[in-house]
Scaffold this active site. Sequence first.
Site, PDB file in Angstrom:
ATOM      1  N   LYS A  53       0.831  -1.203   0.000  1.00 22.53           N
ATOM      2  CA  LYS A  53       0.000   0.000   0.000  1.00 22.53           C
ATOM      3  C   LYS A  53       0.867   1.255   0.000  1.00 22.53           C
ATOM      4  O   LYS A  53       0.583   2.219  -0.711  1.00 22.53           O
ATOM      5  CB  LYS A  53      -0.947  -0.023   1.205  1.00 22.53           C
ATOM      6  CG  LYS A  53      -2.051  -1.061   1.033  1.00 22.53           C
ATOM      7  CD  LYS A  53      -2.791  -1.402   2.325  1.00 22.53           C
ATOM      8  CE  LYS A  53      -3.680  -2.632   2.082  1.00 22.53           C
ATOM      9  NZ  LYS A  53      -4.281  -3.141   3.329  1.00 22.53           N
ATOM     10  N   GLN A  97      -4.375  -1.516   9.376  1.00 25.93           N
ATOM     11  CA  GLN A  97      -4.213  -2.870   8.832  1.00 25.93           C
ATOM     12  C   GLN A  97      -4.777  -3.898   9.826  1.00 25.93           C
ATOM     13  O   GLN A  97      -4.437  -3.883  10.998  1.00 25.93           O
ATOM     14  CB  GLN A  97      -2.726  -3.138   8.558  1.00 25.93           C
ATOM     15  CG  GLN A  97      -2.449  -4.500   7.946  1.00 25.93           C
ATOM     16  CD  GLN A  97      -3.051  -4.641   6.548  1.00 25.93           C
ATOM     17  OE1 GLN A  97      -2.941  -3.749   5.720  1.00 25.93           O
ATOM     18  NE2 GLN A  97      -3.712  -5.755   6.289  1.00 25.93           N
ATOM     19  N   ASP A 120     -11.315   2.560   3.824  1.00 26.19           N
ATOM     20  CA  ASP A 120     -11.124   1.118   3.651  1.00 26.19           C
ATOM     21  C   ASP A 120     -12.368   0.319   4.017  1.00 26.19           C
ATOM     22  O   ASP A 120     -12.298  -0.889   4.232  1.00 26.19           O
ATOM     23  CB  ASP A 120      -9.947   0.671   4.533  1.00 26.19           C
ATOM     24  CG  ASP A 120      -9.413  -0.691   4.123  1.00 26.19           C
ATOM     25  OD1 ASP A 120      -9.384  -0.970   2.915  1.00 26.19           O
ATOM     26  OD2 ASP A 120      -9.040  -1.475   5.016  1.00 26.19           O
TER      27      ASP A 120
END
Lengths: 303, 303
Positions: A53, A97, A120
């Site tokens: 990313k 994450q 996200d």
Amino acid sequence: MATVIDGKVVAQTIRSEIADEVRLLSQKYGKVPGLAVVIVGNRKDSQSYVGMKRKACAELGIKSFDVDLPEQISQAELIKQVHELNANTDVHGILVQLPLPKHINEEKVLSEISLEKDVDGFHPLNIGKLAMKGRDPLLLTLVSKLCDPHYTKPACLELLQRSGVTIKGKKAVVVGRSNIVGLPASLLLLKADATVTIVHSHTSQPENIIREADIVIAAAGQPKMIKGSWIKPGAAVIDVGTNAVDDPTRKSGYRLVGDVDFEEASKTAGWITPVPGGVGPMTVTMLLKNTLEGAKRYIEQNN
Amino acid sequence: MATVIDGKVVAQTIRSEIADEVRLLSQKYGKVPGLAVVIVGNRKDSQSYVGMKRKACAELGIKSFDVDLPEQISQAELIKQVHELNANTDVHGILVQLPLPKHINEEKVLSEISLEKDVDGFHPLNIGKLAMKGRDPLLLTLVSKLCDPHYTKPACLELLQRSGVTIKGKKAVVVGRSNIVGLPASLLLLKADATVTIVHSHTSQPENIIREADIVIAAAGQPKMIKGSWIKPGAAVIDVGTNAVDDPTRKSGYRLVGDVDFEEASKTAGWITPVPGGVGPMTVTMLLKNTLEGAKRYIEQNN
């Protein structure tokens, strides 16, 4: 034989569009989008995703804010970090994450990310993780995004539209009702004027319903549950499933398969996404696109 | 022949349950639920609805706060009144009678009602009024209610469950996708484990989909659009439509009909609600029930 939708190619197209827009933003306002990528602990897989990313940010001119936190961090301290990123006006997207260490409540932490920066929300790896019960801050977040005309589409809709599949007036069947994929996809297909049916574990004979569908979104998290004979000739099939199944012939001992029996279904479908290589490669790209959109909104409103 | 679900009888049962619970609250905490009923201007029909609601409060021991405002009131002043009611801890529900005068933005005013006190979100008279587009505070309000385990069901689900209709595993078709009825009903049916299809104006041949349904929720706002021949034998049909059609034989010049051709459909259906006398009589009762639920939440948390 179906047209196989190559997620890598579509993702590459979108990435070059993003790079162009980042350049324009930078020229016009002297500012670039910022994405904070937060990782807790030293999991190898997480580090590799995070690395991917951050690298993608660099390639597109998006500024990456790297927040690397120790495994032992307390939930309160992690939330404090999230709040600081919420307050940082150079950060337009925040990605935490997953998975987080066991002593931390993931849903709680994710719900602390401010609405405009939660880039996200549609993470496919979360499929089926969150059931629709109780008061659910993530569902609220998702729905408020869906209600925002500026919000980007989830990957499955982007793939349909970029492949030239008409949605309006078509019969769409979404298999799976997770808050992260099934439900938002259903609402967005409805918004795009499809007739939408949501099929799930309590549906009897889902095959009879899926056989009628012009568009199938598979997001059940069940390896190859959707058989080739269930697909209507010419249908568009988007497979969001990513299931690890044992494979002793591989060094890793497993391989990834989708919710759809690709080999059989591709004989009947009009369009189909493979697993891997379909929705998967779109994930990081949609994250970057969401960050760009967030940055455009913020910068244009504050200049 | 179908069992005709008598909304008046069900509403009466719920009202006596509410009266019992109000009595218990009053005995235990010395407090009763409070409902603010706000009316702007002098429309005859609005005054008659408001009168009905205030009378129902009195009958069940709910304290009614009467706010009667002049036609000329500004939007800002009306919103100020709403904020005062939000702050009043004796008020557990706020109802603003619609329609409001033309110089006032109804959606804006309704969105100012605090989430916990917005007891009228599922008002059937609003069907089709609000499309699902743009950022929509009302949709957010609705979805956050749906996510609240304490929130009461909308009338159509209450009627199904009180009539002994099983929802789990059944095929449900919702006709209409309004934020006020179609969409919340769809999400709640999904939550109750039905396989849900949402049919709307862009659906081609809706009859073929409706014919498969064990449960039909009609909320399209189209007089008698659903024919008797579209109903699967034994299906449960809840008609949320309330359409005025010309009728020169009546003094008023019109009569109310539903979205379903009741006369024909009742020959095939297993259960059916009439219009009027089905969902309609439930409206005021669900408002009172929502007020009671709000009061219970607030009083139990603050004592």
